[in-house]
Design a protein around this motif. Structure first.
Motif, short mmCIF file in Angstrom:
data_model
loop_
_atom_site.label_atom_id
_atom_site.label_comp_id
_atom_site.label_asym_id
_atom_site.label_seq_id
_atom_site.Cartn_x
_atom_site.Cartn_y
_atom_site.Cartn_z
N VAL A 65 0.86 -1.18 0.00
CA VAL A 65 0.00 0.00 0.00
C VAL A 65 0.90 1.23 0.00
CG1 VAL A 65 -1.77 1.27 1.28
CG2 VAL A 65 -1.80 -1.23 1.26
N VAL A 66 0.62 2.15 -0.89
CA VAL A 66 1.40 3.38 -0.97
C VAL A 66 1.08 4.22 0.26
CG1 VAL A 66 1.80 5.47 -2.31
CG2 VAL A 66 1.34 3.31 -3.48
N PRO A 67 2.12 4.68 0.97
CA PRO A 67 1.84 5.51 2.15
C PRO A 67 1.32 6.88 1.74
CG PRO A 67 4.20 5.38 1.76
CD PRO A 67 3.53 4.45 0.78
N GLU A 68 0.60 7.51 2.65
CA GLU A 68 0.09 8.86 2.38
C GLU A 68 1.26 9.82 2.29
OE1 GLU A 68 -3.13 10.44 4.69
OE2 GLU A 68 -3.93 8.43 5.05
N ILE A 69 1.09 10.86 1.47
CA ILE A 69 2.11 11.90 1.36
C ILE A 69 2.01 12.78 2.60
CG2 ILE A 69 2.90 13.90 0.03
CD1 ILE A 69 1.70 12.56 -2.45
N PRO A 70 3.13 13.00 3.31
CA PRO A 70 3.08 13.87 4.50
C PRO A 70 2.53 15.25 4.12
CG PRO A 70 5.16 12.70 4.41
CD PRO A 70 4.45 12.43 3.12
N LEU A 71 1.82 15.89 5.06
CA LEU A 71 1.15 17.15 4.81
C LEU A 71 2.12 18.23 4.33
CD1 LEU A 71 -1.47 18.72 4.84
CD2 LEU A 71 -1.06 19.26 7.25
#
Length: 126
Positions: free
Chosen positions: A102-108
């Motif tokens: 699963v691709v991790p979320e892009i940090p804010l």
């Protein structure tokens, strides 16, 4: 002569270390291909592997497209069960499985930086 003995010994060692897998019996297998290009096939083996596929032909705009829906399940050598379902159609291959990364979320902070860069492109120098 000595070189041949060394080479033969190396090849013998490699062949003795190679895993030998016994053939796996096929318990069930069906395949039905229709003249319009649609099909259905599946098989199950003695080690618990199951593969099922259904293919259909559909009209997308002016093109005729083959679509395939399928699933694969098997148990690995450590006893873990793996399952994969997929669709392959005009939108490409679309697998689904708990085993897929699963691709991790892009940090804010990085997302904000990317948005800023997109809104404020640097002039191109030639």
């Amino acid at each position: 002569m000595f070189a041949k003995v060394i080479i033969f010994s190396g090849l013998l060692a490699i062949s003795l270390c190679a895993p030998v897998d016994e053939p796996v019996a096929i318990l069930a297998q069906t395949s039905d291909i229709l003249p319009d290009g649609s099909f259905q096939s599946n098989y199950e083996t003695a080690d618990g592997t199951k593969v099922e596929q259904t293919g259909t032909v559909k009209q997308v705009g002016e093109e005729v497209v083959q679509t395939i829906h399928g699933s694969i399940s098997y148990t690995d050598k450590e006893g873990n069960k793996h399952e994969l379902t997929y669709v392959a159609d005009e939108n490409g291959f679309q697998p689904q499985s708990a085993d897929l990364p699963v691709v991790p979320e892009i940090p804010l902070a990085i997302q904000k930086s990317l948005e800023y860069n997109a809104a404020h492109p640097e002039p191109m120098e030639h």
